[in-house]
Write a protein that holds these residues in place. Structure first.
Motif, mmCIF file in Angstrom:
data_model
loop_
_atom_site.group_PDB
_atom_site.id
_atom_site.type_symbol
_atom_site.label_atom_id
_atom_site.label_comp_id
_atom_site.label_asym_id
_atom_site.label_seq_id
_atom_site.Cartn_x
_atom_site.Cartn_y
_atom_site.Cartn_z
ATOM 1 N N GLY B 17 61.263 57.146 75.441
ATOM 2 C CA GLY B 17 60.546 55.858 74.384
ATOM 3 C C GLY B 17 59.117 55.348 74.797
ATOM 4 O O GLY B 17 58.557 54.792 74.138
ATOM 5 N N PHE B 18 58.683 56.161 75.652
ATOM 6 C CA PHE B 18 57.163 55.554 76.241
ATOM 7 C C PHE B 18 56.464 56.926 76.577
ATOM 8 O O PHE B 18 56.707 57.398 77.256
ATOM 9 N N GLU B 19 55.184 56.826 76.205
ATOM 10 C CA GLU B 19 54.194 57.841 76.664
ATOM 11 C C GLU B 19 52.767 57.191 76.850
ATOM 12 O O GLU B 19 52.414 56.595 76.034
ATOM 13 N N SER B 20 52.195 57.692 77.818
ATOM 14 C CA SER B 20 50.730 57.539 78.171
ATOM 15 C C SER B 20 50.236 58.621 78.253
ATOM 16 O O SER B 20 50.344 59.422 79.160
ATOM 17 N N ILE B 21 49.158 58.513 77.388
ATOM 18 C CA ILE B 21 48.116 59.989 77.219
ATOM 19 C C ILE B 21 46.702 59.658 77.467
ATOM 20 O O ILE B 21 46.094 58.446 77.034
ATOM 21 N N PHE B 26 43.393 64.277 75.710
ATOM 22 C CA PHE B 26 44.044 64.569 74.478
ATOM 23 C C PHE B 26 43.129 65.124 73.380
ATOM 24 O O PHE B 26 43.509 66.000 72.671
ATOM 25 N N CYS B 27 41.840 64.326 73.273
ATOM 26 C CA CYS B 27 40.878 64.620 72.494
ATOM 27 C C CYS B 27 40.082 66.436 72.686
ATOM 28 O O CYS B 27 39.833 67.018 71.900
ATOM 29 N N SER B 28 40.321 66.825 73.860
ATOM 30 C CA SER B 28 39.787 68.196 74.224
ATOM 31 C C SER B 28 40.776 69.045 74.051
ATOM 32 O O SER B 28 40.398 70.255 74.041
ATOM 33 N N HIS B 92 36.251 57.307 75.833
ATOM 34 C CA HIS B 92 37.292 57.480 77.069
ATOM 35 C C HIS B 92 38.468 56.362 76.760
ATOM 36 O O HIS B 92 38.037 55.361 76.196
ATOM 37 N N GLY B 93 39.658 56.505 77.232
ATOM 38 C CA GLY B 93 40.591 55.516 77.215
ATOM 39 C C GLY B 93 41.944 56.035 77.301
ATOM 40 O O GLY B 93 42.329 56.973 77.774
ATOM 41 N N HIS B 94 42.892 55.174 76.800
ATOM 42 C CA HIS B 94 44.302 55.193 77.016
ATOM 43 C C HIS B 94 45.134 55.379 75.456
ATOM 44 O O HIS B 94 44.757 54.429 74.864
ATOM 45 N N PHE B 95 45.930 56.004 75.430
ATOM 46 C CA PHE B 95 46.972 56.061 74.072
ATOM 47 C C PHE B 95 48.361 55.407 74.764
ATOM 48 O O PHE B 95 48.804 56.177 75.768
ATOM 49 N N PHE B 96 48.681 54.437 74.434
ATOM 50 C CA PHE B 96 50.302 54.061 74.970
ATOM 51 C C PHE B 96 51.141 54.095 73.868
ATOM 52 O O PHE B 96 50.696 53.501 72.762
ATOM 53 N N GLY B 139 44.919 50.427 83.272
ATOM 54 C CA GLY B 139 44.682 51.690 84.219
ATOM 55 C C GLY B 139 45.950 51.786 85.108
ATOM 56 O O GLY B 139 46.255 52.998 85.486
ATOM 57 N N ARG B 140 46.653 50.651 85.372
ATOM 58 C CA ARG B 140 47.642 50.701 86.289
ATOM 59 C C ARG B 140 48.899 51.324 85.819
ATOM 60 O O ARG B 140 49.602 52.173 86.296
ATOM 61 N N VAL B 141 49.181 51.097 84.186
ATOM 62 C CA VAL B 141 50.115 51.726 83.525
ATOM 63 C C VAL B 141 49.905 53.285 83.464
ATOM 64 O O VAL B 141 50.728 54.081 84.074
ATOM 65 N N ALA B 142 48.693 53.636 83.377
ATOM 66 C CA ALA B 142 48.454 55.069 83.128
ATOM 67 C C ALA B 142 48.691 55.763 84.633
ATOM 68 O O ALA B 142 49.292 56.945 84.608
#
Lengths: 289, 289
Positions: B17-21, B26-28, B92-96, B139-142
């Motif tokens: 149920g959780f994903e960090s991308i 992802f864009c590449s 740049h960044g994160h997808f949660f 950043g820590r989650v990722a």
């Protein structure tokens, strides 16, 4: 008879059931007027304590046993353990105090289950090492406690605090998750639970092995693996600690304690105690006055 | 008719149920072979999304409206909102990504309540600013998601993640906790909830004011205070969005959508839509093909 004060949790706190205290500030208070309710005198607390040392080190007595807590280490104290701060050394750090109600309010049941092991002091050594990241979280808990401008401050602190508890408990979980150790650990835990229920009925390891449907030899191996002590030594240490607690924190007579802990008559009781500690129960009581 | 894919949550994840991308990674990826199921084509997701930008900026369309998300900002997307990534800029960044089940599993009911407001997109602007500390937690989650050696890794990540959600929601809670705003906000929320239930029964603000036992004028003031729009404008915007959703993500005919959204006959429906958008429903459907 020595009076062991039992200190309740403060009620007028910023967060119900949780308190963060700066250790240096705490130690600099004038506690002499509170004696014997000073933290330097043996006392019991009704709540859980994490003592985290950020600088220096401290010798801290818990249940009459002295533990050295160094920089970047943490000592875990459970409700009703008798302990006393040491006033001799210089140290900085944090005190995190919290109640069982706090854990139940802020954590899910599975979280509560995962971290309650930390407070299982018969099973695990109470001193834990913290890495840089964990020390950073400890600092964040302390600073959010004082400065946080957030409306959900309580939730933020409990989340931060839970991360420390999760990471601390990793050491204990590793022992249990190791496939080779897992089965043995379950048996050892069963042994410890049986002792908790029955130590005043039997001091014979055979009785425990029988109830667990394993051999004396097997039980002995398991006890040695997790405690470096034979099953008999682990059982005796458990009983001696219970007797010491009763001697130090109740006004029961030696005879009363003798019967309460499952001995038929005081002579055997005193002999048993002296063999383990080198002194009689009354001498012990006098010594810690 | 445009096909709006609805993408389910992945099932074989490290954490259920959780994903960090990582957004750059992802864009590449070569998404062209997945079209129209590419993230650059309008699509619906069955789960919640936090898009956090650490560098650069992105224009992201949610429910047909474009939002600019800058460095150290976060866009919140709720299940069933139609959205599409922008492929033009560098960021740049994160997808949660996470499901409702994840929130229910890892968070206490009160936590769930506190953070569900974040996904109330009719009430709150979906772009949030993050301070240095919140960016650090992201950043820590990722990094815990990829590297964490801890057995209770899932719990550690959910605690870290909850801190970000608590801190994000502070902006919304401030509005509500302000004594001057509180009462008005409750009324406004009631208005929004009524619209949700009754928008296909009435497009007359008087009917809503009557049901709320307040005057048209009072309702209007409250709507302006929280949305900078009159109550009628807020109601119409709500209805137009519902119509646009049906036009873009279903194969219903204009006539069917007309009746479903509470219009007596298509002429009025088309007139209402054209007045608000400048084009007819069919032209809208053709334009987003």
């Amino acid at each position: 008879m020595k009076f062991i004060p039992k200190l309740p949790f403060k009620e007028d706190l910023k967060i119900e059931g949780f308190e963060s205290i700066d250790l240096q500030e705490f130690c600099s208070r004038d506690w002499s007027k509170y004696e014997p309710k000073s933290p330097y005198f043996p006392h019991k607390l009704e709540f859980y304590v994490l003592l985290i040392i950020t600088k220096g080190s401290v010798r801290h007595k818990v249940d009459l046993k002295e533990y050295l807590v160094n920089e970047n280490e943490c000592l875990i104290i459970s409700p009703n353990q008798i302990h006393a701060l040491n006033s001799e050394s210089e140290y900085h750090g944090h005190f995190f105090l919290f109640t069982k109600e706090y854990l139940l309010n802020y954590f899910t049941p599975s979280t509560f289950f995962h971290i309650s092991q930390l407070f299982n002091y018969h099973m695990f050594h109470p001193v834990y090492q913290l890495d840089e990241c964990m020390m950073d979280y400890a600092g964040r808990v302390a600073s959010e406690y004082i400065y946080s401008p957030y409306i959900l401050k309580n939730q933020i602190i409990s989340s931060l605090f839970s991360i420390i508890l999760y990471k601390l408990n990793n050491r204990n979980l590793l022992i249990q998750s190791n496939q080779n150790l897992k089965q043995g650990f379950d048996l050892f835990e069963k042994f410890k639970n049986l002792i908790e229920e029955e130590y005043n009925k039997s001091r014979n390891v055979n009785d425990y092995a029988d109830q667990m449907n394993i051999s004396y030899k097997h039980l002995n191996e398991i006890s040695k693996r997790f405690t470096n002590r034979t099953a008999k030594e682990f059982l005796d240490d458990y009983i001696i600690l219970e007797i010491k607690r009763k001697l130090s924190s109740t006004s029961l007579s030696v005879k009363e304690i003798c019967f309460e802990t499952g001995f038929d008559e005081p002579t055997n009781f005193v002999k048993y105690f002296k063999k383990a500690t080198g002194i009689t129960p009354l001498e012990f009581r006098a010594a810690i006055k």
